[in-house]
Design an enzyme around this catalytic site. Structure first.
Site, PDB file in Angstrom:
ATOM      1  N   ASP A 160       0.831  -1.199   0.000  1.00  0.00           N
ATOM      2  CA  ASP A 160       0.000   0.000   0.000  1.00  0.00           C
ATOM      3  C   ASP A 160       0.870   1.255   0.000  1.00  0.00           C
ATOM      4  O   ASP A 160       1.950   1.270   0.581  1.00  0.00           O
ATOM      5  CB  ASP A 160      -0.906  -0.024   1.241  1.00  0.00           C
ATOM      6  N   ASN A 210       1.281   3.419  -2.965  1.00  0.00           N
ATOM      7  CA  ASN A 210       1.792   3.862  -4.273  1.00  0.00           C
ATOM      8  C   ASN A 210       1.255   5.237  -4.666  1.00  0.00           C
ATOM      9  O   ASN A 210       1.989   6.084  -5.175  1.00  0.00           O
ATOM     10  CB  ASN A 210       1.396   2.872  -5.373  1.00  0.00           C
ATOM     11  N   ARG A 236       0.050   7.651  -2.736  1.00  0.00           N
ATOM     12  CA  ARG A 236       0.575   8.731  -1.898  1.00  0.00           C
ATOM     13  C   ARG A 236       2.029   9.033  -2.241  1.00  0.00           C
ATOM     14  O   ARG A 236       2.462  10.178  -2.236  1.00  0.00           O
ATOM     15  CB  ARG A 236       0.443   8.354  -0.414  1.00  0.00           C
ATOM     16  N   HIS A 271       2.519   3.388  -9.009  1.00  0.00           N
ATOM     17  CA  HIS A 271       2.382   1.947  -9.253  1.00  0.00           C
ATOM     18  C   HIS A 271       3.630   1.408  -9.961  1.00  0.00           C
ATOM     19  O   HIS A 271       4.120   0.329  -9.651  1.00  0.00           O
ATOM     20  CB  HIS A 271       1.129   1.659 -10.080  1.00  0.00           C
ATOM     21  N   GLU A 307     -11.987  -5.388  -4.109  1.00  0.00           N
ATOM     22  CA  GLU A 307     -12.543  -4.034  -3.946  1.00  0.00           C
ATOM     23  C   GLU A 307     -11.877  -3.023  -4.881  1.00  0.00           C
ATOM     24  O   GLU A 307     -12.446  -1.983  -5.196  1.00  0.00           O
ATOM     25  CB  GLU A 307     -12.385  -3.570  -2.492  1.00  0.00           C
ATOM     26  N   TRP A 339     -11.545  -3.083  -7.916  1.00  0.00           N
ATOM     27  CA  TRP A 339     -12.295  -2.896  -9.175  1.00  0.00           C
ATOM     28  C   TRP A 339     -13.078  -1.597  -9.148  1.00  0.00           C
ATOM     29  O   TRP A 339     -13.481  -1.079 -10.187  1.00  0.00           O
ATOM     30  CB  TRP A 339     -13.259  -4.061  -9.426  1.00  0.00           C
ATOM     31  N   LEU A 358      11.878 -20.263  -4.221  1.00  0.00           N
ATOM     32  CA  LEU A 358      10.808 -19.459  -3.628  1.00  0.00           C
ATOM     33  C   LEU A 358       9.471 -19.682  -4.330  1.00  0.00           C
ATOM     34  O   LEU A 358       9.392 -19.661  -5.557  1.00  0.00           O
ATOM     35  CB  LEU A 358      11.193 -17.971  -3.728  1.00  0.00           C
ATOM     36  N   ARG A 417       2.385  -4.979   6.134  1.00  0.00           N
ATOM     37  CA  ARG A 417       1.580  -3.998   5.416  1.00  0.00           C
ATOM     38  C   ARG A 417       2.285  -2.652   5.442  1.00  0.00           C
ATOM     39  O   ARG A 417       2.619  -2.142   6.511  1.00  0.00           O
ATOM     40  CB  ARG A 417       0.187  -3.850   6.020  1.00  0.00           C
ATOM     41  N   ARG A 474      -4.787  -2.498   9.039  1.00  0.00           N
ATOM     42  CA  ARG A 474      -5.948  -3.369   8.835  1.00  0.00           C
ATOM     43  C   ARG A 474      -5.596  -4.458   7.820  1.00  0.00           C
ATOM     44  O   ARG A 474      -4.586  -4.381   7.131  1.00  0.00           O
ATOM     45  CB  ARG A 474      -7.159  -2.550   8.393  1.00  0.00           C
ATOM     46  N   SER A 487      -7.809  -5.536   5.369  1.00  0.00           N
ATOM     47  CA  SER A 487      -8.390  -5.204   4.062  1.00  0.00           C
ATOM     48  C   SER A 487      -8.731  -6.435   3.219  1.00  0.00           C
ATOM     49  O   SER A 487      -8.415  -6.484   2.032  1.00  0.00           O
ATOM     50  CB  SER A 487      -7.462  -4.267   3.283  1.00  0.00           C
ATOM     51  N   GLU A 517       1.817 -13.249  12.449  1.00  0.00           N
ATOM     52  CA  GLU A 517       2.321 -12.064  13.142  1.00  0.00           C
ATOM     53  C   GLU A 517       2.091 -10.881  12.208  1.00  0.00           C
ATOM     54  O   GLU A 517       2.248 -11.016  10.989  1.00  0.00           O
ATOM     55  CB  GLU A 517       3.819 -12.218  13.439  1.00  0.00           C
TER      56      GLU A 517
END
Ligand code: IPE
Ligand code: MG
Length: 231
Positions: free
Chosen positions: A2, A4, A6, A19, A49, A51, A113, A170, A176, A178, A189
């Site tokens: 989260d 991008n 801002r 982005h 969400e 979309w 990975l 996050r 949150r 989301s 954690e």
């Protein structure tokens, strides 16, 4: 991932520049994870969400996913990364879906990975899908309703047999979930940082791992019980 938008606004740039800058952070966290021997990394790239964002931004994000796949899959494959996408694929356009399937097929035998990318993903959608699959199996007589337990249900979720995440990171300052992996995050954690996703790099990743390593994971037990097992 989260922050991008801002990040771009702080620089008086359009959101899409944020982005784009975020893709670089993806590369960095993938490299860092591989180097640390992380077995599974799941990135929340686009939610159910999302979309609802302006059509132009959604279109731009979809083109960016396509471009990133075109550019990065070869290198990921060379680095033994196994790619997998989770989410409501039917909602993605056919070109992107094709690239996604190709990327999964090309890297299917890789043993390094496991990189799981959530696109058009929502935790509630995931649970409802799983419930529908289980109900279908019961209705067809393939399984008995009494046989549904946590493991059987979890196997129907998008992550399937992959282990539950140990750590949720996050960025961007919100604290949150989301609608991310609602079921699978039950005992994760949680680590939140104000750093915006395009600024997330090596140092932040190390800080998140250091935080994780300080946690005592009790899963409902007491600290004393865990100490006794250690002895
Ligand atoms: C996250 O950055 C990227 C996606 C959801 C695709 P945002 O676009 O949510 O950035 P902010 O929250 O506006 O800063
Ligand atoms: Mg955001």
């Amino acid at each position: 991932m989260d922050g991008n938008g801002r990040w771009a606004r702080k620089r008086s740039l359009p959101r899409h520049a944020g982005h784009r800058a975020g893709v670089k952070s993806v590369r960095e966290i993938v490299e860092n994870s591989a180097r640390h021997g992380v077995q599974y990394l799941t990135l929340f790239a686009f939610s159910s969400e999302n979309w609802q964002r302006p059509e132009e931004e959604v279109g731009m994000l979809m083109s960016l996913f396509l471009e990133a796949l075109r550019r990065e899959v070869k290198e990921l494959h060379k680095n033994n990364v196994r790619l997998r996408f989770i989410g409501e694929r039917d909602r993605l356009d056919s070109k992107l879906n094709e690239k996604i399937s190709d990327a999964e097929a090309v890297t299917a035998e890789n043993t390094g990975l496991r990189l799981q990318v959530a696109v058009a993903y929502g935790g509630r959608w995931d649970i409802v899908e799983a419930a529908r699959n289980v109900a279908g199996k019961v209705a067809s007589g393939a399984i008995d309703a009494d046989a549904i337990d946590e493991a059987a249900f979890a196997a129907e979720l998008q992550l399937g047999s992959a282990p539950d995440p140990d750590l949720l990171i996050r960025t961007g300052g919100e604290q949150r979930i989301s609608n991310f992996l609602l079921w699978n995050l039950a005992y994760a954690e949680l680590w939140f940082t104000d750093v915006l996703w395009p600024d997330f790099g090596h140092a932040e990743f190390e800080a998140a791992l250091a935080y994780y390593s300080r946690r005592q994971r009790r899963y409902g037990h007491t600290g004393e019980q865990l100490e006794a097992v250690k002895c």
